[in-house]
Design a protein around this motif. Structure first.
Motif, PDB file in Angstrom:
ATOM      1  N   ALA A 117       3.698  18.246  -3.491  1.00 44.94           N
ATOM      2  CA  ALA A 117       3.872  19.708  -3.436  1.00 44.94           C
ATOM      3  C   ALA A 117       3.257  20.388  -4.658  1.00 44.94           C
ATOM      4  O   ALA A 117       2.771  21.514  -4.568  1.00 44.94           O
ATOM      5  N   GLU A 118       3.292  19.721  -5.795  1.00 45.21           N
ATOM      6  CA  GLU A 118       2.724  20.294  -7.010  1.00 45.21           C
ATOM      7  C   GLU A 118       1.196  20.291  -6.989  1.00 45.21           C
ATOM      8  O   GLU A 118       0.571  21.027  -7.745  1.00 45.21           O
ATOM      9  N   GLN A 119       0.611  19.472  -6.121  1.00 49.85           N
ATOM     10  CA  GLN A 119      -0.848  19.361  -6.064  1.00 49.85           C
ATOM     11  C   GLN A 119      -1.320  19.446  -4.613  1.00 49.85           C
ATOM     12  O   GLN A 119      -1.791  18.459  -4.057  1.00 49.85           O
ATOM     13  N   PRO A 120      -1.158  20.623  -3.993  1.00 49.13           N
ATOM     14  CA  PRO A 120      -1.544  20.754  -2.587  1.00 49.13           C
ATOM     15  C   PRO A 120      -3.054  20.624  -2.399  1.00 49.13           C
ATOM     16  O   PRO A 120      -3.827  20.863  -3.325  1.00 49.13           O
ATOM     17  N   ARG A 121      -3.429  20.236  -1.191  1.00 47.20           N
ATOM     18  CA  ARG A 121      -4.836  20.100  -0.768  1.00 47.20           C
ATOM     19  C   ARG A 121      -5.610  19.025  -1.532  1.00 47.20           C
ATOM     20  O   ARG A 121      -6.813  18.960  -1.442  1.00 47.20           O
ATOM     21  N   ARG A 122      -4.921  18.211  -2.292  1.00 47.75           N
ATOM     22  CA  ARG A 122      -5.603  17.123  -2.994  1.00 47.75           C
ATOM     23  C   ARG A 122      -5.185  15.811  -2.344  1.00 47.75           C
ATOM     24  O   ARG A 122      -4.003  15.566  -2.109  1.00 47.75           O
ATOM     25  N   VAL A 123      -6.150  14.961  -2.055  1.00 44.13           N
ATOM     26  CA  VAL A 123      -5.894  13.677  -1.411  1.00 44.13           C
ATOM     27  C   VAL A 123      -5.690  12.611  -2.486  1.00 44.13           C
ATOM     28  O   VAL A 123      -6.441  12.561  -3.468  1.00 44.13           O
ATOM     29  N   PHE A 124      -4.662  11.768  -2.270  1.00 44.80           N
ATOM     30  CA  PHE A 124      -4.372  10.678  -3.206  1.00 44.80           C
ATOM     31  C   PHE A 124      -4.407   9.361  -2.462  1.00 44.80           C
ATOM     32  O   PHE A 124      -3.848   9.237  -1.371  1.00 44.80           O
ATOM     33  N   THR A 125      -5.049   8.358  -3.069  1.00 45.99           N
ATOM     34  CA  THR A 125      -5.039   7.020  -2.482  1.00 45.99           C
ATOM     35  C   THR A 125      -3.659   6.408  -2.703  1.00 45.99           C
ATOM     36  O   THR A 125      -2.866   6.895  -3.530  1.00 45.99           O
ATOM     37  N   TYR A 136       3.738   2.352 -11.609  1.00 43.12           N
ATOM     38  CA  TYR A 136       3.103   1.048 -11.782  1.00 43.12           C
ATOM     39  C   TYR A 136       2.133   0.806 -10.642  1.00 43.12           C
ATOM     40  O   TYR A 136       2.180   1.462  -9.613  1.00 43.12           O
ATOM     41  N   GLU A 137       1.246  -0.164 -10.834  1.00 41.81           N
ATOM     42  CA  GLU A 137       0.209  -0.434  -9.845  1.00 41.81           C
ATOM     43  C   GLU A 137       0.304  -1.831  -9.261  1.00 41.81           C
ATOM     44  O   GLU A 137      -0.482  -2.191  -8.390  1.00 41.81           O
ATOM     45  N   HIS A 138       1.245  -2.636  -9.701  1.00 42.92           N
ATOM     46  CA  HIS A 138       1.290  -4.026  -9.268  1.00 42.92           C
ATOM     47  C   HIS A 138       2.133  -4.252  -8.016  1.00 42.92           C
ATOM     48  O   HIS A 138       2.511  -5.364  -7.729  1.00 42.92           O
ATOM     49  N   ALA A 139       2.413  -3.206  -7.251  1.00 41.27           N
ATOM     50  CA  ALA A 139       3.153  -3.352  -5.994  1.00 41.27           C
ATOM     51  C   ALA A 139       2.174  -3.388  -4.835  1.00 41.27           C
ATOM     52  O   ALA A 139       0.992  -3.096  -4.983  1.00 41.27           O
ATOM     53  N   VAL A 140       2.684  -3.721  -3.676  1.00 36.55           N
ATOM     54  CA  VAL A 140       1.866  -3.727  -2.470  1.00 36.55           C
ATOM     55  C   VAL A 140       1.588  -2.277  -2.081  1.00 36.55           C
ATOM     56  O   VAL A 140       2.506  -1.454  -2.030  1.00 36.55           O
ATOM     57  N   ALA A 141       0.350  -1.968  -1.810  1.00 37.02           N
ATOM     58  CA  ALA A 141      -0.044  -0.588  -1.509  1.00 37.02           C
ATOM     59  C   ALA A 141       0.662  -0.049  -0.271  1.00 37.02           C
ATOM     60  O   ALA A 141       0.865   1.155  -0.137  1.00 37.02           O
ATOM     61  N   ARG A 142       1.063  -0.913   0.638  1.00 34.94           N
ATOM     62  CA  ARG A 142       1.749  -0.479   1.864  1.00 34.94           C
ATOM     63  C   ARG A 142       3.167   0.026   1.582  1.00 34.94           C
ATOM     64  O   ARG A 142       3.799   0.606   2.442  1.00 34.94           O
ATOM     65  N   THR A 143       3.652  -0.181   0.368  1.00 34.78           N
ATOM     66  CA  THR A 143       4.946   0.384  -0.032  1.00 34.78           C
ATOM     67  C   THR A 143       4.913   1.902   0.128  1.00 34.78           C
ATOM     68  O   THR A 143       5.892   2.512   0.554  1.00 34.78           O
ATOM     69  N   VAL A 144       3.785   2.499  -0.203  1.00 36.07           N
ATOM     70  CA  VAL A 144       3.633   3.947  -0.072  1.00 36.07           C
ATOM     71  C   VAL A 144       3.793   4.354   1.384  1.00 36.07           C
ATOM     72  O   VAL A 144       4.479   5.336   1.693  1.00 36.07           O
ATOM     73  N   TYR A 166      -7.138   9.417   6.991  1.00 35.85           N
ATOM     74  CA  TYR A 166      -7.452   8.051   7.394  1.00 35.85           C
ATOM     75  C   TYR A 166      -8.560   7.449   6.537  1.00 35.85           C
ATOM     76  O   TYR A 166      -9.582   8.065   6.274  1.00 35.85           O
ATOM     77  N   GLY A 167      -8.302   6.224   6.089  1.00 38.90           N
ATOM     78  CA  GLY A 167      -9.262   5.516   5.253  1.00 38.90           C
ATOM     79  C   GLY A 167      -9.187   5.893   3.786  1.00 38.90           C
ATOM     80  O   GLY A 167      -9.861   5.304   2.952  1.00 38.90           O
ATOM     81  N   VAL A 168      -8.356   6.905   3.440  1.00 40.12           N
ATOM     82  CA  VAL A 168      -8.284   7.352   2.046  1.00 40.12           C
ATOM     83  C   VAL A 168      -6.848   7.265   1.528  1.00 40.12           C
ATOM     84  O   VAL A 168      -6.551   6.507   0.626  1.00 40.12           O
TER      85      VAL A 168
END
Length: 184
Positions: A117-125, A136-144, A166-168
């Protein structure tokens, strides 16, 4: 200003309960009475009133008009018309409302919604979200994906809030009506 704390009452189970009797309190009650002087409210008092309102909004308490012996109770303000699909994020109390309904979110769901909500219209991987929301970055990406799915399930299905690119990754939906209420 006076503050009165009323301890929890414990009643004997030997006494039969009357129909319509008031049940004993399950938690202590704190009553705060403020005698305000005419004129502007100080910033500290305004903050106190704001915090009490947030507690009442979150369901942790009840806010009612006080009654003094020498004057009648103040009239209750008429509630504003609330958009049933609008989402309000109260940052001080970490409570999310959709319309008049309180949405029970976990810490991560709340942080994810607030971040988007603080950063609308911006896509995040997924990796960017893991880094910035989870820390942290050492988790499985599918957690998101799991947390986004749970967040979507708790919000109104007729109004998309989080959009999949999709794809991003993910971003806040363009049609999402979100208001962030910052505590001062």
């Amino acid at each position: 200003m006076s503050v009165v704390a009323i301890p929890t009452r414990h009643h004997s189970s030997a006494r039969p309960e009357r129909i319509g009797a008031v049940r004993p309190r399950s938690a202590p009650t704190v009553t705060i009475t403020l005698d305000l002087v005419p004129g502007p409210v100080s910033p500290r008092l305004a903050r106190l009133l704001e915090l009490i309102g947030e507690l009442a909004e979150s369901g942790e308490g009840r806010l009612g008009p006080g009654v003094a012996e020498d004057r009648p109770a103040a009239p209750r303000p008429v509630p504003a018309v609330v958009d049933p699909q609008a989402i309000r994020i109260a940052t001080g109390s970490r409570v999310v409302h959709q319309g008049t309904r309180v949405i029970p979110l976990t810490r991560i769901e709340y942080d994810l919604l607030l971040f988007l909500a603080e950063q609308p219209r911006r896509v995040f991987t997924r990796l960017q979200l893991l880094s910035r929301v989870w820390g942290y970055e050492h988790a499985v990406a599918r957690t998101v994906d799991v947390h986004v799915r749970r967040l979507r399930a708790k919000l109104d299905p007729d109004m998309p809030v989080v959009t999949t690119v999709y794809g991003v990754g993910y971003r806040l939906a363009d049609e999402a009506r979100i208001e962030i209420e910052r505590s001062r």
